[in-house]
Design a protein around this motif. Sequence first.
Motif, mmCIF file in Angstrom:
data_model
loop_
_atom_site.group_PDB
_atom_site.id
_atom_site.type_symbol
_atom_site.label_atom_id
_atom_site.label_comp_id
_atom_site.label_asym_id
_atom_site.label_seq_id
_atom_site.Cartn_x
_atom_site.Cartn_y
_atom_site.Cartn_z
ATOM 1 N N SER A 63 20.222 44.643 78.386
ATOM 2 C CA SER A 63 22.082 44.877 77.923
ATOM 3 C C SER A 63 22.667 46.057 78.474
ATOM 4 O O SER A 63 22.002 47.102 77.465
ATOM 5 N N ASP A 64 23.985 45.869 79.008
ATOM 6 C CA ASP A 64 24.467 47.505 79.393
ATOM 7 C C ASP A 64 25.666 47.307 77.872
ATOM 8 O O ASP A 64 26.437 46.981 77.491
ATOM 9 N N LEU A 65 25.240 48.776 76.939
ATOM 10 C CA LEU A 65 25.976 48.667 75.451
ATOM 11 C C LEU A 65 27.679 49.366 75.666
ATOM 12 O O LEU A 65 28.042 49.249 74.967
ATOM 13 N N VAL A 66 27.308 49.951 77.578
ATOM 14 C CA VAL A 66 29.088 50.597 77.322
ATOM 15 C C VAL A 66 29.725 49.317 77.761
ATOM 16 O O VAL A 66 30.938 48.911 77.442
ATOM 17 N N LEU A 67 28.996 48.519 79.269
ATOM 18 C CA LEU A 67 29.699 48.387 79.918
ATOM 19 C C LEU A 67 30.299 46.632 79.209
ATOM 20 O O LEU A 67 30.945 45.320 79.450
ATOM 21 N N GLY A 68 28.793 45.885 78.903
ATOM 22 C CA GLY A 68 28.723 45.029 78.222
ATOM 23 C C GLY A 68 27.389 44.070 78.952
ATOM 24 O O GLY A 68 28.533 43.996 80.483
ATOM 25 N N ARG A 83 26.452 40.149 85.949
ATOM 26 C CA ARG A 83 27.608 40.948 86.105
ATOM 27 C C ARG A 83 28.447 41.542 87.565
ATOM 28 O O ARG A 83 29.237 41.724 87.230
ATOM 29 N N LEU A 84 27.138 41.541 88.191
ATOM 30 C CA LEU A 84 27.478 42.647 89.165
ATOM 31 C C LEU A 84 26.610 41.923 90.290
ATOM 32 O O LEU A 84 25.433 42.008 91.269
ATOM 33 N N ASP A 85 27.084 39.965 90.880
ATOM 34 C CA ASP A 85 26.780 39.707 92.072
ATOM 35 C C ASP A 85 27.065 39.977 93.795
ATOM 36 O O ASP A 85 27.866 39.505 93.778
ATOM 37 N N PHE A 86 26.257 41.590 94.253
ATOM 38 C CA PHE A 86 26.844 41.643 95.452
ATOM 39 C C PHE A 86 26.336 41.408 96.413
ATOM 40 O O PHE A 86 26.464 41.478 97.424
ATOM 41 N N GLY A 87 24.435 40.756 96.005
ATOM 42 C CA GLY A 87 23.986 40.597 97.239
ATOM 43 C C GLY A 87 22.530 39.452 96.831
ATOM 44 O O GLY A 87 22.682 39.423 95.745
ATOM 45 N N THR A 88 21.269 39.969 97.632
ATOM 46 C CA THR A 88 20.697 39.268 97.570
ATOM 47 C C THR A 88 19.491 39.892 96.890
ATOM 48 O O THR A 88 19.764 41.320 96.760
ATOM 49 N N PRO A 89 18.512 39.621 96.130
ATOM 50 C CA PRO A 89 17.679 40.620 95.787
ATOM 51 C C PRO A 89 17.323 41.297 96.786
ATOM 52 O O PRO A 89 17.120 43.067 95.665
ATOM 53 N N ALA A 90 17.713 41.836 97.538
ATOM 54 C CA ALA A 90 16.446 43.376 98.666
ATOM 55 C C ALA A 90 18.104 44.100 98.292
ATOM 56 O O ALA A 90 17.673 44.952 98.979
ATOM 57 N N ALA A 91 19.321 43.945 97.751
ATOM 58 C CA ALA A 91 20.851 44.603 98.166
ATOM 59 C C ALA A 91 20.183 45.741 96.976
ATOM 60 O O ALA A 91 19.578 45.270 96.156
ATOM 61 N N PHE A 92 20.665 46.985 96.680
ATOM 62 C CA PHE A 92 21.243 47.826 96.807
ATOM 63 C C PHE A 92 22.387 48.759 96.845
ATOM 64 O O PHE A 92 22.408 48.427 97.874
ATOM 65 N N GLY A 93 22.587 49.055 95.226
ATOM 66 C CA GLY A 93 24.097 50.062 95.656
ATOM 67 C C GLY A 93 24.570 50.928 94.021
ATOM 68 O O GLY A 93 23.397 50.607 93.636
ATOM 69 N N HIS A 94 26.651 50.711 94.288
ATOM 70 C CA HIS A 94 26.937 50.884 92.700
ATOM 71 C C HIS A 94 28.067 50.613 93.202
ATOM 72 O O HIS A 94 28.908 50.581 93.600
ATOM 73 N N TYR A 114 34.152 48.754 99.485
ATOM 74 C CA TYR A 114 35.519 48.302 98.708
ATOM 75 C C TYR A 114 35.548 49.165 98.072
ATOM 76 O O TYR A 114 35.342 49.870 97.367
ATOM 77 N N THR A 115 36.997 50.055 98.114
ATOM 78 C CA THR A 115 37.633 50.920 97.481
ATOM 79 C C THR A 115 39.351 50.837 97.052
ATOM 80 O O THR A 115 39.479 49.094 97.904
ATOM 81 N N THR A 116 39.633 51.636 96.000
ATOM 82 C CA THR A 116 40.853 51.078 96.021
ATOM 83 C C THR A 116 41.519 52.328 95.459
ATOM 84 O O THR A 116 41.242 53.012 95.365
ATOM 85 N N ALA A 117 42.961 51.987 95.742
ATOM 86 C CA ALA A 117 44.502 53.125 95.689
ATOM 87 C C ALA A 117 44.093 53.508 94.174
ATOM 88 O O ALA A 117 44.462 54.883 94.619
ATOM 89 N N ALA A 118 44.237 53.403 93.645
ATOM 90 C CA ALA A 118 44.154 53.716 92.296
ATOM 91 C C ALA A 118 43.419 53.158 91.311
ATOM 92 O O ALA A 118 42.795 52.191 91.419
ATOM 93 N N VAL A 119 42.904 54.416 90.582
ATOM 94 C CA VAL A 119 41.975 54.103 88.908
ATOM 95 C C VAL A 119 42.135 52.873 88.476
ATOM 96 O O VAL A 119 43.104 53.186 87.680
ATOM 97 N N PRO A 120 42.069 51.848 88.672
ATOM 98 C CA PRO A 120 42.442 50.670 87.408
ATOM 99 C C PRO A 120 41.111 50.810 85.961
ATOM 100 O O PRO A 120 40.253 51.297 85.409
ATOM 101 N N THR A 121 41.975 49.976 85.066
ATOM 102 C CA THR A 121 41.364 49.964 83.707
ATOM 103 C C THR A 121 40.684 48.798 83.078
ATOM 104 O O THR A 121 41.687 47.459 83.334
ATOM 105 N N PRO A 122 39.629 47.487 83.026
ATOM 106 C CA PRO A 122 38.381 48.242 82.541
ATOM 107 C C PRO A 122 37.439 48.953 83.694
ATOM 108 O O PRO A 122 37.509 49.036 84.754
ATOM 109 N N ALA A 123 36.809 49.384 83.195
ATOM 110 C CA ALA A 123 35.718 50.293 84.672
ATOM 111 C C ALA A 123 35.114 49.120 85.204
ATOM 112 O O ALA A 123 34.324 47.731 84.656
ATOM 113 N N GLY A 124 34.037 49.324 86.528
ATOM 114 C CA GLY A 124 33.516 48.301 86.841
ATOM 115 C C GLY A 124 34.034 47.642 88.190
ATOM 116 O O GLY A 124 34.937 48.176 89.135
#
Length: 145
Positions: A63-68, A83-94, A114-124
């Motif tokens: 459990s991530d105590l900051v992000l939930g 929470r972060l379903d981006f790939g197969t079990p072989a995937a790695f990233g951030h 993937y990037t955004t033009a401005a930083v939104p909140t909340p994080a993630g």
Amino acid sequence: MGPANSWINAPALRAAGIPSVSGTGSARGLADAYAAATGLGGHSPLLRSGTLDAVTRSQVSGSDLVLGGSTHFAVLFEKPSPRLDFGTPAAFGHDGAGGALAFADPGTRLAFGYTTAAVPTPAGADPRALAFAQLLRRIRAGATA
């Protein structure tokens, strides 16, 4: 985004060079970095097979105590999780606090940024980034079936 968090989009923050906060790059640049690390897209792999094994093997989860929610990490990198379903079990990233998401998935031979033009909140990761990554994974899985 209100004035209370306008500092996060300030040019002075990016110029400060604080690695955990002021990293900037394009989606293409992030994807290309992951492609180069893994040898995708015609690159010679920057990571040796033992290093690639370390960054793709789940090391810790909980459990991530900051992000939930639940998070999973390998050496240096995040692993896909509910929470972060981006790939197969072989995937790695951030993901990034500003909605960005970048990863390599040797399981589908996909490098993604993937990037955004401005930083939104909340994080993630921006939900659109996750939806796009999931769609690409399904397409790649169908192409190899």
